[in-house]
Design a protein around this motif. Structure first.
Motif, PDB file in Angstrom:
ATOM      1  N   PHE A 193      28.967  55.779  25.928  1.00  0.00           N
ATOM      2  CA  PHE A 193      27.771  55.985  26.737  1.00  0.00           C
ATOM      3  C   PHE A 193      28.100  55.806  28.216  1.00  0.00           C
ATOM      4  CE2 PHE A 193      23.459  55.183  28.323  1.00  0.00           C
ATOM      5  CZ  PHE A 193      22.779  56.204  27.689  1.00  0.00           C
ATOM      6  N   ALA A 194      28.958  54.840  28.544  1.00  0.00           N
ATOM      7  CA  ALA A 194      29.377  54.659  29.937  1.00  0.00           C
ATOM      8  C   ALA A 194      30.077  55.924  30.434  1.00  0.00           C
ATOM      9  CB  ALA A 194      30.301  53.445  30.056  1.00  0.00           C
ATOM     10  N   TYR A 195      30.935  56.509  29.596  1.00  0.00           N
ATOM     11  CA  TYR A 195      31.609  57.748  29.980  1.00  0.00           C
ATOM     12  C   TYR A 195      30.594  58.870  30.180  1.00  0.00           C
ATOM     13  CZ  TYR A 195      34.659  61.816  29.834  1.00  0.00           C
ATOM     14  OH  TYR A 195      35.298  62.990  30.135  1.00  0.00           O
ATOM     15  N   HIS A 196      29.584  58.912  29.324  1.00  0.00           N
ATOM     16  CA  HIS A 196      28.540  59.929  29.425  1.00  0.00           C
ATOM     17  C   HIS A 196      27.804  59.805  30.769  1.00  0.00           C
ATOM     18  CE1 HIS A 196      26.077  62.911  27.288  1.00  0.00           C
ATOM     19  NE2 HIS A 196      25.054  62.422  27.962  1.00  0.00           N
ATOM     20  N   LEU A 197      27.514  58.575  31.169  1.00  0.00           N
ATOM     21  CA  LEU A 197      26.867  58.354  32.458  1.00  0.00           C
ATOM     22  C   LEU A 197      27.773  58.775  33.613  1.00  0.00           C
ATOM     23  CD1 LEU A 197      25.345  54.862  31.636  1.00  0.00           C
ATOM     24  CD2 LEU A 197      24.028  56.954  32.017  1.00  0.00           C
ATOM     25  N   GLU A 198      29.068  58.535  33.467  1.00  0.00           N
ATOM     26  CA  GLU A 198      30.014  58.973  34.493  1.00  0.00           C
ATOM     27  C   GLU A 198      29.994  60.494  34.625  1.00  0.00           C
ATOM     28  OE1 GLU A 198      33.721  57.323  33.305  1.00  0.00           O
ATOM     29  OE2 GLU A 198      33.180  55.268  33.837  1.00  0.00           O
ATOM     30  N   GLU A 199      29.868  61.192  33.490  1.00  0.00           N
ATOM     31  CA  GLU A 199      29.786  62.650  33.530  1.00  0.00           C
ATOM     32  C   GLU A 199      28.550  63.107  34.304  1.00  0.00           C
ATOM     33  OE1 GLU A 199      31.886  65.320  31.977  1.00  0.00           O
ATOM     34  OE2 GLU A 199      33.083  63.595  32.584  1.00  0.00           O
ATOM     35  N   LEU A 200      27.436  62.426  34.089  1.00  0.00           N
ATOM     36  CA  LEU A 200      26.230  62.764  34.837  1.00  0.00           C
ATOM     37  C   LEU A 200      26.433  62.523  36.335  1.00  0.00           C
ATOM     38  CD1 LEU A 200      23.392  61.472  32.507  1.00  0.00           C
ATOM     39  CD2 LEU A 200      23.438  63.723  33.587  1.00  0.00           C
ATOM     40  N   LEU A 201      27.087  61.422  36.675  1.00  0.00           N
ATOM     41  CA  LEU A 201      27.326  61.122  38.082  1.00  0.00           C
ATOM     42  C   LEU A 201      28.314  62.093  38.708  1.00  0.00           C
ATOM     43  CD1 LEU A 201      27.313  57.240  37.940  1.00  0.00           C
ATOM     44  CD2 LEU A 201      25.938  58.634  39.498  1.00  0.00           C
ATOM     45  N   ARG A 202      29.186  62.688  37.896  1.00  0.00           N
ATOM     46  CA  ARG A 202      30.135  63.660  38.440  1.00  0.00           C
ATOM     47  C   ARG A 202      29.447  64.942  38.884  1.00  0.00           C
ATOM     48  NH1 ARG A 202      33.532  61.549  34.190  1.00  0.00           N
ATOM     49  NH2 ARG A 202      35.152  60.262  35.158  1.00  0.00           N
ATOM     50  N   LEU A 203      28.212  65.143  38.428  1.00  0.00           N
ATOM     51  CA  LEU A 203      27.448  66.288  38.931  1.00  0.00           C
ATOM     52  C   LEU A 203      27.059  66.072  40.390  1.00  0.00           C
ATOM     53  CD1 LEU A 203      25.127  67.140  35.901  1.00  0.00           C
ATOM     54  CD2 LEU A 203      27.159  68.359  36.669  1.00  0.00           C
ATOM     55  N   GLU A 204      27.141  64.805  40.830  1.00  0.00           N
ATOM     56  CA  GLU A 204      26.967  64.510  42.248  1.00  0.00           C
ATOM     57  C   GLU A 204      28.337  64.600  42.915  1.00  0.00           C
ATOM     58  OE1 GLU A 204      25.168  60.713  42.722  1.00  0.00           O
ATOM     59  OE2 GLU A 204      23.204  61.422  42.090  1.00  0.00           O
ATOM     60  N   SER A 205      28.356  64.932  44.172  1.00  0.00           N
ATOM     61  CA  SER A 205      29.624  65.160  44.849  1.00  0.00           C
ATOM     62  C   SER A 205      30.497  63.918  44.896  1.00  0.00           C
ATOM     63  CB  SER A 205      29.376  65.667  46.273  1.00  0.00           C
ATOM     64  OG  SER A 205      28.581  64.747  47.001  1.00  0.00           O
ATOM     65  N   ARG A 206      29.887  62.716  44.957  1.00  0.00           N
ATOM     66  CA  ARG A 206      30.702  61.519  45.112  1.00  0.00           C
ATOM     67  C   ARG A 206      31.196  60.942  43.801  1.00  0.00           C
ATOM     68  NH1 ARG A 206      27.558  57.078  44.203  1.00  0.00           N
ATOM     69  NH2 ARG A 206      25.310  57.370  44.209  1.00  0.00           N
ATOM     70  N   GLY A 207      30.631  61.351  42.685  1.00  0.00           N
ATOM     71  CA  GLY A 207      31.096  60.885  41.392  1.00  0.00           C
ATOM     72  C   GLY A 207      30.783  59.415  41.148  1.00  0.00           C
ATOM     73  N   PRO A 208      31.243  58.870  40.004  1.00  0.00           N
ATOM     74  CA  PRO A 208      30.950  57.474  39.667  1.00  0.00           C
ATOM     75  C   PRO A 208      31.751  56.512  40.529  1.00  0.00           C
ATOM     76  CG  PRO A 208      32.415  58.436  38.031  1.00  0.00           C
ATOM     77  CD  PRO A 208      32.015  59.556  38.961  1.00  0.00           C
ATOM     78  N   PRO A 209      31.235  55.301  40.734  1.00  0.00           N
ATOM     79  CA  PRO A 209      31.973  54.297  41.507  1.00  0.00           C
ATOM     80  C   PRO A 209      33.127  53.729  40.698  1.00  0.00           C
ATOM     81  CG  PRO A 209      29.980  53.339  40.609  1.00  0.00           C
ATOM     82  CD  PRO A 209      29.941  54.807  40.252  1.00  0.00           C
ATOM     83  N   GLY A 210      34.027  53.023  41.387  1.00  0.00           N
ATOM     84  CA  GLY A 210      35.107  52.348  40.689  1.00  0.00           C
ATOM     85  C   GLY A 210      34.573  51.185  39.876  1.00  0.00           C
ATOM     86  N   GLU A 211      35.451  50.574  39.080  1.00  0.00           N
ATOM     87  CA  GLU A 211      35.024  49.514  38.165  1.00  0.00           C
ATOM     88  C   GLU A 211      35.301  48.121  38.701  1.00  0.00           C
ATOM     89  OE1 GLU A 211      35.271  49.875  33.986  1.00  0.00           O
ATOM     90  OE2 GLU A 211      36.107  51.884  34.096  1.00  0.00           O
ATOM     91  N   GLU A 212      35.567  47.989  40.008  1.00  0.00           N
ATOM     92  CA  GLU A 212      35.761  46.656  40.559  1.00  0.00           C
ATOM     93  C   GLU A 212      34.521  45.814  40.313  1.00  0.00           C
ATOM     94  OE1 GLU A 212      36.133  49.423  42.182  1.00  0.00           O
ATOM     95  OE2 GLU A 212      38.266  49.570  42.674  1.00  0.00           O
ATOM     96  N   GLY A 213      34.714  44.651  39.758  1.00  0.00           N
ATOM     97  CA  GLY A 213      33.586  43.756  39.508  1.00  0.00           C
ATOM     98  C   GLY A 213      32.808  44.092  38.252  1.00  0.00           C
ATOM     99  N   ALA A 214      33.281  45.085  37.483  1.00  0.00           N
ATOM    100  CA  ALA A 214      32.554  45.441  36.263  1.00  0.00           C
ATOM    101  C   ALA A 214      32.673  44.371  35.192  1.00  0.00           C
ATOM    102  CB  ALA A 214      33.085  46.771  35.713  1.00  0.00           C
ATOM    103  N   ARG A 215      33.774  43.619  35.198  1.00  0.00           N
ATOM    104  CA  ARG A 215      33.928  42.571  34.194  1.00  0.00           C
ATOM    105  C   ARG A 215      33.158  41.344  34.627  1.00  0.00           C
ATOM    106  NH1 ARG A 215      37.150  41.911  29.936  1.00  0.00           N
ATOM    107  NH2 ARG A 215      37.516  39.809  29.171  1.00  0.00           N
ATOM    108  N   PRO A 216      32.256  40.831  33.797  1.00  0.00           N
ATOM    109  CA  PRO A 216      31.464  39.664  34.178  1.00  0.00           C
ATOM    110  C   PRO A 216      32.343  38.448  34.388  1.00  0.00           C
ATOM    111  CG  PRO A 216      31.197  40.149  31.846  1.00  0.00           C
ATOM    112  CD  PRO A 216      31.971  41.287  32.429  1.00  0.00           C
TER     113      PRO A 216
END
Length: 199
Positions: free
Chosen positions: A119-142
């Motif tokens: 699902f996270a990958y799916h959301l990244e695909e949606l964000l790739r429709l925007e020119s800037r794409g998904p953000p990096g994963e810095e700080g993604a790990r709690p």
């Protein structure tokens, strides 16, 4: 999304939203089943009260209907990246407590972890429709610090809280994606209900 979205991009976005809604629905159902197995195998009370947890993203959102499409996607992506780390941690803990009777729980956790990652990958695909794409994963790990001193029972309760919140995120995600798939500028027309209502 950009105001000058092409028809092909609009179709692609609607298709991704539709598939995402189905994925979120399946994930919500599987997390509900996992909760049943988790409560039983961990010897917990299904009605146990779990306070807000550090590092666990909350599905509730203020002024949800006013969020932009990008905000919805970014909030969802950040949440599922965090849940991916949290579920990985829970799975490692279960392997440390290895026992033949816990195989079903470990398998269910692993299956939900795969869905969260997909699902996270799916959301990244949606964000790739925007020119800037998904953000990096810095700080993604709690942060791991607050959990270092937790005893076994506290870790079990924390796991219960993680799964409950993930179930609420699955509900919110389906509502977010339905909102994004609506016609109009960015699909941001306001709706009256909140995002974390139960189905």
């Amino acid at each position: 999304m950009a105001a000058a979205e092409t028809p092909s991009a609009a179709l692609r976005r609607r298709d991704l939203c539709s598939r995402g809604i189905r994925l979120a629905g399946k994930m919500r159902s599987d997390v509900a089943d996992l909760l049943d197995v988790y409560v039983e195998r961990q010897g917990l009370d299904a009605s146990a009260n779990v306070a807000a947890l550090d590092g666990v993203p909350a599905a509730a959102a203020e002024r949800w209907g006013e969020q932009t499409e990008s905000q919805r996607l970014l909030d969802n992506l950040a949440a599922y990246r965090a849940f991916r780390a949290l579920l990985t941690e829970m799975l490692e803990e279960q392997r440390d407590q290895a026992g033949p009777a816990d195989t079903a729980l470990r398998e269910a956790l692993a299956a939900v972890l795969l869905q969260v990652s997909a699902f996270a990958y799916h959301l990244e695909e949606l964000l790739r429709l925007e020119s800037r794409g998904p953000p990096g994963e810095e700080g993604a790990r709690p942060p791991a610090g607050p959990r270092l001193g937790l005893g076994l029972f506290e870790r079990k309760l924390r796991g219960l809280g993680v799964l409950r919140e993930l179930a609420q995120w699955a509900v919110r995600s389906a509502r977010d994606l339905r909102q994004l798939s609506k016609p109009g500028p960015g699909g941001t027309a306001a709706v009256p209900a909140g995002p974390a209502e139960s189905q």
